[in-house]
Write a protein that holds these residues in place. Sequence first.
Motif, PDB file in Angstrom:
ATOM      1  N   ALA A   1       0.838  -1.204   0.000  1.00  0.00           N
ATOM      2  CA  ALA A   1       0.000   0.000   0.000  1.00  0.00           C
ATOM      3  C   ALA A   1       0.873   1.254   0.000  1.00  0.00           C
ATOM      4  O   ALA A   1       0.611   2.209  -0.741  1.00  0.00           O
ATOM      5  CB  ALA A   1      -0.941  -0.011   1.197  1.00  0.00           C
ATOM      6  N   VAL A   2       1.906   1.265   0.832  1.00  0.00           N
ATOM      7  CA  VAL A   2       2.809   2.413   0.881  1.00  0.00           C
ATOM      8  C   VAL A   2       3.525   2.581  -0.456  1.00  0.00           C
ATOM      9  O   VAL A   2       3.614   3.695  -0.999  1.00  0.00           O
ATOM     10  CB  VAL A   2       3.824   2.263   2.028  1.00  0.00           C
ATOM     11  N   ARG A   3       4.034   1.493  -1.004  1.00  0.00           N
ATOM     12  CA  ARG A   3       4.754   1.565  -2.275  1.00  0.00           C
ATOM     13  C   ARG A   3       3.863   2.165  -3.368  1.00  0.00           C
ATOM     14  O   ARG A   3       4.283   3.051  -4.112  1.00  0.00           O
ATOM     15  CB  ARG A   3       5.233   0.176  -2.690  1.00  0.00           C
ATOM     16  N   ARG A   4       2.609   1.688  -3.458  1.00  0.00           N
ATOM     17  CA  ARG A   4       1.698   2.215  -4.480  1.00  0.00           C
ATOM     18  C   ARG A   4       1.437   3.701  -4.292  1.00  0.00           C
ATOM     19  O   ARG A   4       1.316   4.453  -5.259  1.00  0.00           O
ATOM     20  CB  ARG A   4       0.358   1.469  -4.435  1.00  0.00           C
ATOM     21  N   GLN A   5       1.333   4.123  -3.035  1.00  0.00           N
ATOM     22  CA  GLN A   5       0.899   5.489  -2.759  1.00  0.00           C
ATOM     23  C   GLN A   5       2.030   6.515  -2.824  1.00  0.00           C
ATOM     24  O   GLN A   5       1.806   7.705  -2.583  1.00  0.00           O
ATOM     25  CB  GLN A   5       0.164   5.538  -1.420  1.00  0.00           C
ATOM     26  N   LEU A   6       3.219   6.072  -3.191  1.00  0.00           N
ATOM     27  CA  LEU A   6       4.328   7.001  -3.381  1.00  0.00           C
ATOM     28  C   LEU A   6       4.358   7.587  -4.783  1.00  0.00           C
ATOM     29  O   LEU A   6       5.183   8.455  -5.084  1.00  0.00           O
ATOM     30  CB  LEU A   6       5.664   6.304  -3.085  1.00  0.00           C
ATOM     31  N   VAL A   7       3.448   7.145  -5.657  1.00  0.00           N
ATOM     32  CA  VAL A   7       3.449   7.621  -7.044  1.00  0.00           C
ATOM     33  C   VAL A   7       3.162   9.120  -7.083  1.00  0.00           C
ATOM     34  O   VAL A   7       2.207   9.611  -6.484  1.00  0.00           O
ATOM     35  CB  VAL A   7       2.413   6.853  -7.891  1.00  0.00           C
ATOM     36  N   ALA A   8       4.030   9.877  -7.773  1.00  0.00           N
ATOM     37  CA  ALA A   8       3.855  11.327  -7.895  1.00  0.00           C
ATOM     38  C   ALA A   8       4.974  11.883  -8.759  1.00  0.00           C
ATOM     39  O   ALA A   8       6.075  11.307  -8.824  1.00  0.00           O
ATOM     40  CB  ALA A   8       3.868  12.007  -6.527  1.00  0.00           C
TER      41      ALA A   8
ATOM     42  N   GLY B   1      -3.219  23.134  -0.487  1.00  0.00           N
ATOM     43  CA  GLY B   1      -2.745  22.470  -1.698  1.00  0.00           C
ATOM     44  C   GLY B   1      -1.783  21.330  -1.419  1.00  0.00           C
ATOM     45  O   GLY B   1      -0.844  21.085  -2.194  1.00  0.00           O
ATOM     46  N   LEU B   2      -2.010  20.617  -0.325  1.00  0.00           N
ATOM     47  CA  LEU B   2      -1.188  19.470   0.039  1.00  0.00           C
ATOM     48  C   LEU B   2      -2.044  18.219  -0.024  1.00  0.00           C
ATOM     49  O   LEU B   2      -3.118  18.168   0.580  1.00  0.00           O
ATOM     50  CB  LEU B   2      -0.626  19.648   1.458  1.00  0.00           C
ATOM     51  N   GLU B   3      -1.601  17.220  -0.743  1.00  0.00           N
ATOM     52  CA  GLU B   3      -2.358  15.975  -0.878  1.00  0.00           C
ATOM     53  C   GLU B   3      -1.922  14.985   0.198  1.00  0.00           C
ATOM     54  O   GLU B   3      -0.762  14.580   0.248  1.00  0.00           O
ATOM     55  CB  GLU B   3      -2.129  15.359  -2.257  1.00  0.00           C
ATOM     56  N   ALA B   4      -2.856  14.600   1.083  1.00  0.00           N
ATOM     57  CA  ALA B   4      -2.566  13.657   2.161  1.00  0.00           C
ATOM     58  C   ALA B   4      -3.092  12.276   1.786  1.00  0.00           C
ATOM     59  O   ALA B   4      -4.278  12.118   1.510  1.00  0.00           O
ATOM     60  CB  ALA B   4      -3.189  14.121   3.464  1.00  0.00           C
ATOM     61  N   ARG B   5      -2.229  11.301   1.790  1.00  0.00           N
ATOM     62  CA  ARG B   5      -2.597   9.923   1.449  1.00  0.00           C
ATOM     63  C   ARG B   5      -2.556   9.058   2.708  1.00  0.00           C
ATOM     64  O   ARG B   5      -1.789   9.326   3.633  1.00  0.00           O
ATOM     65  CB  ARG B   5      -1.668   9.371   0.369  1.00  0.00           C
ATOM     66  N   VAL B   6      -3.374   8.014   2.721  1.00  0.00           N
ATOM     67  CA  VAL B   6      -3.580   7.229   3.942  1.00  0.00           C
ATOM     68  C   VAL B   6      -3.464   5.729   3.635  1.00  0.00           C
ATOM     69  O   VAL B   6      -4.456   5.051   3.391  1.00  0.00           O
ATOM     70  CB  VAL B   6      -4.949   7.554   4.572  1.00  0.00           C
ATOM     71  N   PRO B   7      -2.241   5.189   3.659  1.00  0.00           N
ATOM     72  CA  PRO B   7      -2.057   3.769   3.313  1.00  0.00           C
ATOM     73  C   PRO B   7      -2.843   2.803   4.185  1.00  0.00           C
ATOM     74  O   PRO B   7      -3.203   1.716   3.717  1.00  0.00           O
ATOM     75  CB  PRO B   7      -0.548   3.570   3.486  1.00  0.00           C
ATOM     76  N   PHE B   8      -3.126   3.153   5.442  1.00  0.00           N
ATOM     77  CA  PHE B   8      -3.895   2.236   6.285  1.00  0.00           C
ATOM     78  C   PHE B   8      -5.347   2.110   5.811  1.00  0.00           C
ATOM     79  O   PHE B   8      -6.064   1.233   6.277  1.00  0.00           O
ATOM     80  CB  PHE B   8      -3.853   2.686   7.744  1.00  0.00           C
ATOM     81  N   CYS B   9      -5.779   2.987   4.898  1.00  0.00           N
ATOM     82  CA  CYS B   9      -7.116   2.885   4.322  1.00  0.00           C
ATOM     83  C   CYS B   9      -7.118   2.102   3.007  1.00  0.00           C
ATOM     84  O   CYS B   9      -8.158   2.069   2.329  1.00  0.00           O
ATOM     85  CB  CYS B   9      -7.702   4.271   4.082  1.00  0.00           C
ATOM     86  N   ASP B  10      -6.016   1.521   2.637  1.00  0.00           N
ATOM     87  CA  ASP B  10      -6.016   0.669   1.445  1.00  0.00           C
ATOM     88  C   ASP B  10      -7.050  -0.442   1.644  1.00  0.00           C
ATOM     89  O   ASP B  10      -7.021  -1.162   2.651  1.00  0.00           O
ATOM     90  CB  ASP B  10      -4.627   0.056   1.250  1.00  0.00           C
ATOM     91  N   HIS B  11      -7.969  -0.573   0.697  1.00  0.00           N
ATOM     92  CA  HIS B  11      -9.091  -1.485   0.946  1.00  0.00           C
ATOM     93  C   HIS B  11      -8.665  -2.944   1.008  1.00  0.00           C
ATOM     94  O   HIS B  11      -9.312  -3.752   1.686  1.00  0.00           O
ATOM     95  CB  HIS B  11     -10.193  -1.284  -0.101  1.00  0.00           C
TER      96      HIS B  11
END
Length: 614
Positions: free
Chosen positions: A249-256, A480-490
């Motif tokens: 989940a963390v690896r996927r959410q590092l895309v940017a 203008g900051l995007e916050a991602r939440v890996p613990f919410c990966d379904h």
Amino acid sequence: MCGIAGWADWKRDLSREGPVLETMIAPLADRGPDAGGIWCSGHCAFGHRRLAVVDLVGGAQPMVRSRGDRTYVLVYNGQLYNTQELKEELTARGHAFSTQSDTEVLLVAYMEWGPECTRRLNGIYAFAVWDEAGQQLFLARDRFGVKPLFYKTMGSAILFGSELKALLAHPLVQPEVDAEGLAEVLYLGPSRTPGHGVFRGVREVLPGHWLLFDRAGVRTQPYWQLESRPHTDGPAETAERVRELLREAVRRQLVADVPVATLLSGGLDSSAITAFAAEAFRAQGRGPLHTWSIDYAENDRHFRAHAFQPDPDSAYAGTMAESLGTVHHEVVIDTPQLVDALEKAALIRDLPGMADVDAALFLFCREIKKGATVVLSGECADEVFGGYPWFHRPGPETGRTFPWIRSLEARTALLQPGVTGPIRAEDYVAQRYSNTVARVPRLPGEEPEEARIRELFYLNLAWFMATLLDRNDRMSMAVGLEARVPFCDHLLVEYVWNIPWRLKTYGGREKGILREALRGVLPEAVRTRRKSPFPKTHHPEYFRAVRDRVLALLDDPACRLHKIVRADRVRALARQDHEATDLPWFGQLMSGPQYFAWLIQLEAWLRHYKVVLV
């Protein structure tokens, strides 16, 4: 990440309503500071504000695409984490792409699969698609509601927007709040009933749902929900599976295509996210990873340990940053800053919220934005793994009600009698609670204790986690900051949902299975650290500042609070010592100083939005 708004109407020509859409998206400019656009046709008009994160050139919106004689238009707020997999599948089905953006992939996915595309998405999103040939509007929201999406129907029309302020900017929407809306604010706040928009007639698309609007009206449907099934993995297998699901989940959410950082308090959750992010940065040749923590001026002098916050963060954050080799930044907030930000935080959220907790997060995010555009947060691990005290100790807070709402009697004693008309606090909360429990996905044959724990988890996921996600999105996107939440990966949540309580508390600890999964990943001092929530100020000057501001408000006859609270009782509370003002307002989540801060937010909301109580 962006802000979206739209208007569809069967009895009105919207082709020249661009100025109205500009008005609706103007309040969303902070969510999308990089660009804006509108699109109008006969019966539909879209507006968009963009925060460029991926494909900074090619992801402009509203995005229009045609296939044969059908034209589709998309506005989208969010980020897909499985863009590449979807793109490969769609390419194999004959589609070609002209950009590298997940926006185009999402639009083509809808063109190919229609509403069923939602089942294939891994990400955080709220989006709208207009099918010009079919004359229908489709709205959808991610599985846990990380991204907000409100709407209001009015006869032949529907309006939607990322935030309430976008709807309120429309000339046909009035800031009216009826007795039920006020009950949401006074009895349930800062939580809201899922789907409730507080302002009269306003709803929100439920997490994991889609909405279809055509000439037959509005139809909503869930496309995802938790499923209860037996868990067959043993402790070692379970810990390994949790570790790999979180790592992925963390690896996927590092895309940017912009700088990415992590929040790092030194607690178990943020440390896990940071450790896996640092690992991925090294493997990808990126780096160094930047990490951010928050503290308050003079907290080292005034910190008071208690069961809910046993120790300060700074030493643990330093340990983690040193062990991982991150570039660490500590943001220190002083009391005047915090007090001054209370009103701003309420206006960001469009409602009274979590008082200083909201204000501090806003100030924190404002500093982070100077060095990053995307940040990964450890939010929601406590809801997913059961980290809160009410999961673990008997008492009234684990009874047959929301465990974070205590002593409604004490709460209503400070309110004007009959402020919500015929709606009684106890009845309103009890009805919301019973409605939620009735939706719990049951496991046939489950032991009563496990069944009750499952109820607690569902209550936390559906209500308390939604509140924190709302806070996380609003305060971060306001700068203008995007916050991602890996613990919410379904995929992670679906697996953890069915881990029995004896395994979730492996080793006799809260979040024990997560701790076991992180053995060897985190330093032992961090891995075994007791839960500590988002930090707050312990400076006595904060109490004096918010108390005095409330008293000054109440001295003004024009203060809107007079219609809501009993000024005499609030003044009596203000005369007590700091230590004596702790209220059972939101369980252990709101102290006396926070109550005064919440009153400041309530007044700001009533005044700024010119709320009409009906």
